[in-house]
Scaffold this active site. Sequence first.
Site, mmCIF file in Angstrom:
data_model
loop_
_atom_site.group_PDB
_atom_site.id
_atom_site.type_symbol
_atom_site.label_atom_id
_atom_site.label_comp_id
_atom_site.label_asym_id
_atom_site.label_seq_id
_atom_site.Cartn_x
_atom_site.Cartn_y
_atom_site.Cartn_z
ATOM 1 N N GLY A 149 24.805 15.337 -41.823
ATOM 2 C CA GLY A 149 24.318 15.987 -40.695
ATOM 3 C C GLY A 149 22.807 16.247 -40.607
ATOM 4 O O GLY A 149 22.258 17.371 -40.959
ATOM 5 N N PRO A 153 19.701 15.936 -31.336
ATOM 6 C CA PRO A 153 19.472 15.285 -30.111
ATOM 7 C C PRO A 153 18.046 14.881 -30.034
ATOM 8 O O PRO A 153 17.623 14.178 -29.612
ATOM 9 C CB PRO A 153 19.748 16.287 -29.446
ATOM 10 C CG PRO A 153 20.969 17.179 -29.994
ATOM 11 C CD PRO A 153 20.700 16.956 -31.412
ATOM 12 N N THR A 183 27.731 9.553 -38.582
ATOM 13 C CA THR A 183 28.698 8.545 -38.666
ATOM 14 C C THR A 183 29.806 9.140 -39.616
ATOM 15 O O THR A 183 29.826 9.905 -40.493
ATOM 16 C CB THR A 183 28.010 7.456 -39.730
ATOM 17 O OG1 THR A 183 27.012 7.200 -38.818
ATOM 18 C CG2 THR A 183 29.096 6.383 -40.203
ATOM 19 N N GLN A 359 23.458 -18.058 -30.794
ATOM 20 C CA GLN A 359 22.877 -19.028 -30.173
ATOM 21 C C GLN A 359 23.756 -20.495 -30.525
ATOM 22 O O GLN A 359 23.925 -21.329 -29.627
ATOM 23 C CB GLN A 359 21.344 -19.318 -30.608
ATOM 24 C CG GLN A 359 20.530 -20.231 -29.883
ATOM 25 C CD GLN A 359 20.334 -19.811 -28.292
ATOM 26 O OE1 GLN A 359 20.287 -18.446 -28.309
ATOM 27 N NE2 GLN A 359 19.904 -20.470 -27.562
ATOM 28 N N GLU A 386 19.262 4.803 -41.706
ATOM 29 C CA GLU A 386 18.606 4.986 -43.081
ATOM 30 C C GLU A 386 17.171 4.623 -43.083
ATOM 31 O O GLU A 386 16.590 3.964 -44.322
ATOM 32 C CB GLU A 386 19.409 4.316 -44.107
ATOM 33 C CG GLU A 386 21.009 4.393 -43.941
ATOM 34 C CD GLU A 386 21.468 5.645 -43.546
ATOM 35 O OE1 GLU A 386 20.882 6.675 -43.682
ATOM 36 O OE2 GLU A 386 22.723 5.728 -43.169
#
Length: 404
Positions: A149, A153, A183, A359, A386
């Site tokens: 954590g 925001p 996550t 591609q 990270e």
Amino acid sequence: MEAQALASAGPSDPESEAVQSETVPGMWMELSPAQRELRAAFRQFAREQIAPYAGQWERDAAVPRELVDGLIRHRWLGAPVAQSVGGGGMDLVTYGLLTEEIAWACSSVRSLLTVHDMVTLAAHRWGTPEVKEELVPAMAQGQLLGALGLSEPGIGSDAAGVVTKVRQEGEEFVLDGTKKWTTFGQLADVVLTFARNEDGKIGAFLVPTDSPGFSRTPMQDFMGTRASMVAQLHFDGCRIPSRFRVGRIGFGVTHVASTALDHGRYSVAWGGVGIAQACLDASREYAAERVQFDAPLQEHQLIRRLLADMIADTRAARLLCARAGHLRRSADPAAVPETMIAKYFASRAATRSAGNAVQLHGANGLSDDYPVARHWRDSKVLEIIEGSTQIQQLSIPRYPLQEL
């Protein structure tokens, strides 16, 4: 140069005396037979238990609990954590091979390994004696799943700018604030949370997700790693025992977060290798089978150029990751910048390879009928998490780097 073992594949204890390199630090050497055997086991699991279902998990925006339980049974959650506290004690190069193979199959599953081990390693290093006794062993064995954590925001790369508040009341800490982009926050049992006290100092705390005042909201509709079960976390007078502090107040970012993020960069770097290799493998197969202008795609010069770039990027990224892992295993101070370099290059190599793969596949590359579309979405995530590509560009030149 005569090939030598890169690192022992058997368990190693990060707390033991550092293993000293007998060659030039960080130079590439061959994997040991034991490491090759373990890599084969990682690869078999990833290809049989993860890859066939990764597309569906992405659509479901969740990894099934049965898969998590399988990782726990194999001791792959907490694999690099010391055996002395219940972890797998896996050496860091072998751990990199595990991360690569998991990422080859599904980057969302790789992200679970990454974040859980980030939190567990930081808690093991910096936690109070009570944290190390009550929580770390269960985390090291995967019985308690960890999440980080840190982001908020309004706060991303600027970790020192956290605004979540913490105050101490008797034998408890009380937290108020919001964390975002967490996550596996939907699944976590404990969250390593960073908050600022009334003196402006940032501390780190392990917050059990059943704590009073804690709640979480699932976040979905991401571009990439859609099955990583991201959540927004809410702390509304959230109370935890004071013994669940991790590190001294004031050391939250400089010590605890840096420990977690350093491991995260290493794991994400190997994840980039996995995605790059997956894109290369898919492109080679497609180029061999797809016929255009009366010849397989692989016979066309410009297609070969795309494949050549993907081969070179993948191999270079793997070598940089292996060098970083060797230095980390040897407790070499150069491991920190070399890990940054590995993460910087491997994440960009993943996005380049994924772009080339899409591609090469043409319109099919834009369809979820082929895995390269998912790999492209997942690859871009690696350049952000990270430590973004731009943060690495600012940080790497500050270090004096070893010559080979």
